[in-house]
Design a protein around this motif. Structure first.
Motif, mmCIF file in Angstrom:
data_model
loop_
_atom_site.group_PDB
_atom_site.id
_atom_site.type_symbol
_atom_site.label_atom_id
_atom_site.label_comp_id
_atom_site.label_asym_id
_atom_site.label_seq_id
_atom_site.Cartn_x
_atom_site.Cartn_y
_atom_site.Cartn_z
ATOM 1 N N MET A 249 -7.521 8.311 0.965
ATOM 2 C CA MET A 249 -6.104 8.005 1.209
ATOM 3 C C MET A 249 -5.745 8.261 2.668
ATOM 4 O O MET A 249 -5.022 7.477 3.291
ATOM 5 C CB MET A 249 -5.222 8.854 0.296
ATOM 6 N N VAL A 250 -6.263 9.364 3.194
ATOM 7 C CA VAL A 250 -6.000 9.681 4.598
ATOM 8 C C VAL A 250 -6.668 8.638 5.491
ATOM 9 O O VAL A 250 -6.077 8.165 6.474
ATOM 10 C CB VAL A 250 -6.510 11.093 4.947
ATOM 11 N N LEU B 47 0.244 4.235 -2.152
ATOM 12 C CA LEU B 47 -0.999 4.976 -1.919
ATOM 13 C C LEU B 47 -0.840 6.082 -0.880
ATOM 14 O O LEU B 47 -1.718 6.903 -0.709
ATOM 15 C CB LEU B 47 -2.117 4.026 -1.465
ATOM 16 N N ARG B 48 0.283 6.095 -0.192
ATOM 17 C CA ARG B 48 0.426 7.080 0.888
ATOM 18 C C ARG B 48 0.514 8.498 0.325
ATOM 19 O O ARG B 48 1.243 8.780 -0.616
ATOM 20 C CB ARG B 48 1.641 6.774 1.752
ATOM 21 N N LEU B 49 -0.221 9.354 0.968
ATOM 22 C CA LEU B 49 -0.357 10.724 0.491
ATOM 23 C C LEU B 49 0.992 11.389 0.274
ATOM 24 O O LEU B 49 1.220 12.059 -0.723
ATOM 25 C CB LEU B 49 -1.171 11.498 1.537
ATOM 26 N N TYR C 34 0.820 -1.207 0.000
ATOM 27 C CA TYR C 34 0.000 0.000 0.000
ATOM 28 C C TYR C 34 0.857 1.262 0.000
ATOM 29 O O TYR C 34 0.346 2.366 -0.053
ATOM 30 C CB TYR C 34 -0.939 0.024 1.214
ATOM 31 N N ARG D 134 -9.536 0.060 -0.889
ATOM 32 C CA ARG D 134 -8.096 0.300 -0.976
ATOM 33 C C ARG D 134 -7.426 -0.644 -1.971
ATOM 34 O O ARG D 134 -6.531 -0.243 -2.721
ATOM 35 C CB ARG D 134 -7.483 0.109 0.414
ATOM 36 N N TRP E 226 -7.379 5.508 4.776
ATOM 37 C CA TRP E 226 -6.660 4.236 4.662
ATOM 38 C C TRP E 226 -5.408 4.247 5.532
ATOM 39 O O TRP E 226 -5.053 3.255 6.132
ATOM 40 C CB TRP E 226 -6.262 3.983 3.201
ATOM 41 N N GLU E 227 -4.782 5.426 5.571
ATOM 42 C CA GLU E 227 -3.537 5.512 6.325
ATOM 43 C C GLU E 227 -3.780 5.584 7.821
ATOM 44 O O GLU E 227 -3.032 5.013 8.610
ATOM 45 C CB GLU E 227 -2.767 6.755 5.855
#
Lengths: 145, 145
Positions: free
Chosen positions: B47-48, A8-10, A5, B108, B50-51
């Motif tokens: 995205m936020v 996918l991190r901002l 993943y 995701r 998911w993180e």
DNA sequence: CTCGATTAAATTGCGTGCAATTTAATCTCG
DNA sequence: CGAGATTAAATTGCACGCAATTTAATCGAG
């Protein structure tokens, strides 16, 4: 832990910083443009008018990467403020020609110090500015001015 | 002829390419995100999520540089799609806590290839990407965080 | 010359962004 | 404890941005 993943991190994206930086710069324009009673979109439209004097909506859209759905209300607003005129081309009535007025040209002098006011808040080195401009041009496409 | 108006020319500005590039990238996301039935703003919000899994609207706003006026409708839409839940913090009822659902986490996996799909349309060298990211961070971060 | 295709703007509808205000909850300090 | 200050979201209002459609004018093949 860089797992599947990770991408996918901002913080690993370019898109988000670009989007955030764009909004941040427009935010910095606001107080400066407020003095001219222009929004950012109206300002870049006037920049094109100052440079070209007269132009069709279609050509304006090409320069600004905006379509008539966005431009029509902006141009009507600028006409209302007296900075431009909107008139159909007698040779082709489909075309609307936008022309800057004397009042619009007078505004140019009041806008003279806008670029400097913005630039001085950026604190980028000349090399960084040149590098940034080049990379952005690459993203946008190729042609340009 | 570089006259006193030279600085006003669109092509000499950084702001406009930045604004145009930001829109261009979001445009490229559209077809990719359409498959997930997400808008760009909804995507960066996910995205936020998911993180972090769970977060207040205020903290979300800090990460995304958006205020509640923008976030509230976005979060309501994502709740409606079943990707998140919105619930007041029992310890402080002023705070609304947003939490990703199982369905949201499942999304995701469907979004895994989004970054690669965008990156391959950019055609930037790794050095350019790193340079760009650094300069943008400088612009974004100059007066905050 | 004509009718279908194309083109340019305008319009419509939706989703942001953001300033300003409102509402409700919590904090602070006397 | 209690009233005013502060805080977090929501709401309101305005201005984009853009897709999709509509309207009107022009073009172009037959």
């Amino acid at each position: 832990m860089d797992n599947k993943y990770e991408a996918l991190r901002l913080c690993n994206q370019l898109c988000f910083p670009l989007y955030a930086a764009s909004k941040e710069i427009i935010r910095r324009y606001k107080p400066v443009l407020d003095e001219l009673e222009l929004t950012y979109t109206q300002y870049i439209t006037m920049m094109v008018m100052w440079e070209h004097g007269s132009m069709s909506v279609k050509d304006m859209g090409k320069v600004l990467y905006l379509d008539s759905g966005t431009l029509t209300p902006v141009l009507k607003k600028l006409e209302q403020k007296g900075f431009i005129t909107r008139k159909r081309d007698s040779a082709d009535e489909r075309v609307l020609v936008v022309t800057v007025t004397d009042e619009g040209m007078a505004l140019r002098d009041r806008a003279l110090d806008v670029p400097a006011k913005i630039a001085c808040t950026l604190e980028l080195s000349p090399e960084e500015a040149i590098m940034l401009a080049g990379i952005l041009r690459k993203i946008i496409g190729e042609q340009e001015d």
